[in-house]
Design a protein around this motif. Structure first.
Motif, PDB file in Angstrom:
ATOM      1  N   VAL A 144       1.250  -1.272  -0.238  1.00 26.45           N
ATOM      2  CA  VAL A 144       0.121   0.300  -0.287  1.00 26.45           C
ATOM      3  C   VAL A 144       0.998   1.367  -0.488  1.00 26.45           C
ATOM      4  O   VAL A 144       1.960   1.570   0.894  1.00 26.45           O
ATOM      5  CB  VAL A 144      -0.789   0.332   0.990  1.00 26.45           C
ATOM      6  CG1 VAL A 144      -2.150   1.794   1.033  1.00 26.45           C
ATOM      7  CG2 VAL A 144      -1.939  -0.941   1.507  1.00 26.45           C
ATOM      8  N   GLN A 145       1.076   2.384  -0.757  1.00 30.44           N
ATOM      9  CA  GLN A 145       0.978   3.520  -1.013  1.00 30.44           C
ATOM     10  C   GLN A 145       0.333   4.998  -1.662  1.00 30.44           C
ATOM     11  O   GLN A 145      -0.965   4.064  -1.782  1.00 30.44           O
ATOM     12  CB  GLN A 145       2.214   3.051  -2.265  1.00 30.44           C
ATOM     13  CG  GLN A 145       3.496   4.469  -2.077  1.00 30.44           C
ATOM     14  CD  GLN A 145       4.469   3.896  -2.724  1.00 30.44           C
ATOM     15  OE1 GLN A 145       4.032   4.208  -3.964  1.00 30.44           O
ATOM     16  NE2 GLN A 145       5.196   5.104  -2.698  1.00 30.44           N
ATOM     17  N   ALA A 175      -3.127   6.755  -4.523  1.00 29.45           N
ATOM     18  CA  ALA A 175      -2.819   5.001  -3.502  1.00 29.45           C
ATOM     19  C   ALA A 175      -3.550   4.509  -4.781  1.00 29.45           C
ATOM     20  O   ALA A 175      -3.552   4.356  -5.726  1.00 29.45           O
ATOM     21  CB  ALA A 175      -4.792   5.786  -2.608  1.00 29.45           C
ATOM     22  N   SER A 176      -2.309   3.704  -4.009  1.00 27.28           N
ATOM     23  CA  SER A 176      -1.864   2.528  -4.764  1.00 27.28           C
ATOM     24  C   SER A 176      -2.130   0.934  -3.710  1.00 27.28           C
ATOM     25  O   SER A 176      -1.721   1.197  -2.232  1.00 27.28           O
ATOM     26  CB  SER A 176      -1.038   1.633  -5.613  1.00 27.28           C
ATOM     27  OG  SER A 176       0.339   2.429  -4.950  1.00 27.28           O
ATOM     28  N   GLY A 177      -2.425  -0.112  -3.893  1.00 25.56           N
ATOM     29  CA  GLY A 177      -2.631  -1.369  -3.351  1.00 25.56           C
ATOM     30  C   GLY A 177      -3.825  -1.726  -2.398  1.00 25.56           C
ATOM     31  O   GLY A 177      -3.571  -2.311  -1.714  1.00 25.56           O
ATOM     32  N   ILE A 178      -4.709  -0.982  -2.631  1.00 24.35           N
ATOM     33  CA  ILE A 178      -6.056  -0.244  -1.461  1.00 24.35           C
ATOM     34  C   ILE A 178      -6.777  -0.362  -3.142  1.00 24.35           C
ATOM     35  O   ILE A 178      -7.092   0.021  -3.843  1.00 24.35           O
ATOM     36  CB  ILE A 178      -6.498   0.156  -0.826  1.00 24.35           C
ATOM     37  CG1 ILE A 178      -6.456   1.461  -1.248  1.00 24.35           C
ATOM     38  CG2 ILE A 178      -5.334  -0.021   0.129  1.00 24.35           C
ATOM     39  CD1 ILE A 178      -6.374   2.533  -0.664  1.00 24.35           C
ATOM     40  N   TYR A 193      -1.492  15.055   6.131  1.00 22.34           N
ATOM     41  CA  TYR A 193      -1.344  13.600   5.313  1.00 22.34           C
ATOM     42  C   TYR A 193      -2.626  12.986   5.261  1.00 22.34           C
ATOM     43  O   TYR A 193      -3.787  13.858   5.276  1.00 22.34           O
ATOM     44  CB  TYR A 193      -1.111  12.673   6.741  1.00 22.34           C
ATOM     45  CG  TYR A 193       0.288  13.726   7.970  1.00 22.34           C
ATOM     46  CD1 TYR A 193       1.525  12.539   6.910  1.00 22.34           C
ATOM     47  CD2 TYR A 193       0.207  14.381   8.253  1.00 22.34           C
ATOM     48  CE1 TYR A 193       2.731  13.176   7.992  1.00 22.34           C
ATOM     49  CE2 TYR A 193       1.538  14.908   9.289  1.00 22.34           C
ATOM     50  CZ  TYR A 193       2.199  14.325   8.814  1.00 22.34           C
ATOM     51  OH  TYR A 193       4.036  14.522   9.527  1.00 22.34           O
ATOM     52  N   CYS A 194      -2.325  11.972   4.162  1.00 23.03           N
ATOM     53  CA  CYS A 194      -3.416  11.399   3.778  1.00 23.03           C
ATOM     54  C   CYS A 194      -3.322  10.801   4.117  1.00 23.03           C
ATOM     55  O   CYS A 194      -2.511   9.403   4.312  1.00 23.03           O
ATOM     56  CB  CYS A 194      -3.211  11.327   2.080  1.00 23.03           C
ATOM     57  SG  CYS A 194      -4.187  10.344   1.591  1.00 23.03           S
ATOM     58  N   ASN A 195      -4.830   9.884   4.318  1.00 23.10           N
ATOM     59  CA  ASN A 195      -5.033   8.704   5.045  1.00 23.10           C
ATOM     60  C   ASN A 195      -6.246   7.833   4.332  1.00 23.10           C
ATOM     61  O   ASN A 195      -7.240   8.439   4.175  1.00 23.10           O
ATOM     62  CB  ASN A 195      -5.851   9.203   6.642  1.00 23.10           C
ATOM     63  CG  ASN A 195      -6.013   7.718   7.516  1.00 23.10           C
ATOM     64  OD1 ASN A 195      -7.291   8.045   7.883  1.00 23.10           O
ATOM     65  ND2 ASN A 195      -5.197   7.073   8.154  1.00 23.10           N
ATOM     66  N   ALA A 196      -5.811   6.450   4.757  1.00 25.98           N
ATOM     67  CA  ALA A 196      -7.302   5.968   3.989  1.00 25.98           C
ATOM     68  C   ALA A 196      -7.434   4.887   4.792  1.00 25.98           C
ATOM     69  O   ALA A 196      -6.651   4.046   5.972  1.00 25.98           O
ATOM     70  CB  ALA A 196      -6.025   4.627   2.632  1.00 25.98           C
ATOM     71  N   VAL A 228     -11.273  -3.523  10.185  1.00 24.63           N
ATOM     72  CA  VAL A 228     -10.431  -3.020  11.740  1.00 24.63           C
ATOM     73  C   VAL A 228      -8.911  -2.607  11.669  1.00 24.63           C
ATOM     74  O   VAL A 228      -8.656  -3.648  11.312  1.00 24.63           O
ATOM     75  CB  VAL A 228     -10.970  -3.425  13.001  1.00 24.63           C
ATOM     76  CG1 VAL A 228     -10.123  -2.786  14.307  1.00 24.63           C
ATOM     77  CG2 VAL A 228     -12.456  -2.855  13.539  1.00 24.63           C
ATOM     78  N   GLY A 229      -7.871  -2.214  11.523  1.00 19.85           N
ATOM     79  CA  GLY A 229      -6.562  -1.649  11.529  1.00 19.85           C
ATOM     80  C   GLY A 229      -6.407  -2.149  10.079  1.00 19.85           C
ATOM     81  O   GLY A 229      -5.090  -2.622   9.927  1.00 19.85           O
ATOM     82  N   SER A 230      -6.999  -1.734   8.964  1.00 18.12           N
ATOM     83  CA  SER A 230      -6.622  -1.336   7.450  1.00 18.12           C
ATOM     84  C   SER A 230      -6.583   0.025   6.751  1.00 18.12           C
ATOM     85  O   SER A 230      -6.204  -0.019   6.506  1.00 18.12           O
ATOM     86  CB  SER A 230      -7.666  -1.663   7.413  1.00 18.12           C
ATOM     87  OG  SER A 230      -9.055  -1.052   7.321  1.00 18.12           O
TER      88      SER A 230
END
Length: 117
Positions: free
Chosen positions: A2-3, A24-27, A94-97, A102-104
């Motif tokens: 994930v990035q 975003a990548s990897g999600i 900051y970017c957040n995804a 839970v915990g993702s």
């Protein structure tokens, strides 16, 4: 993997505008809640704006009617449009995804926004 990669930060004058991007990548981007947080010197990190997979938003009172968030699921990108910038908006953004599990949660490296005359 994930990035999250933020871009668009910089130095602007009070009253100016700036648009931040987070790629975003990897999600599976479309099912994630995407958010922008910021941390100013000497302050705790705070939520600025977030947007859910369904388009619902949360906004901090300090940026109401000045900032807006949007997402382009086709580009896996979330944007933060900042208008009428104030010196108090100076911070690392900051970017957040956050996924449905839970915990993702994931974070980008951050981009500096400086508002100064």
């Amino acid at each position: 993997q994930v990035q999250l990669v933020e871009s668009g930060g910089g130095l602007v004058q009070p009253g100016g505008s700036l648009r931040l991007s987070c790629a975003a990548s990897g999600i599976i981007f479309s099912i994630y809640t995407m958010g922008w947080y910021r941390q100013a010197p000497g302050k705790q990190r705070e939520l600025v704006l977030s947007i859910s997979s369904g388009g619902g938003t949360k906004v901090a009172n300090s940026v109401k009617d000045r900032f807006s968030i949007s997402r382009d699921n086709a580009k896996n990108t979330v944007y933060l449009q900042m208008n009428s910038l104030k010196p108090e908006d100076t911070a690392v953004y900051y970017c957040n995804a956050e996924g449905p599990r839970v915990g993702s949660g994931y974070w980008g490296q951050g981009t500096q926004v400086t508002v100064s005359s």
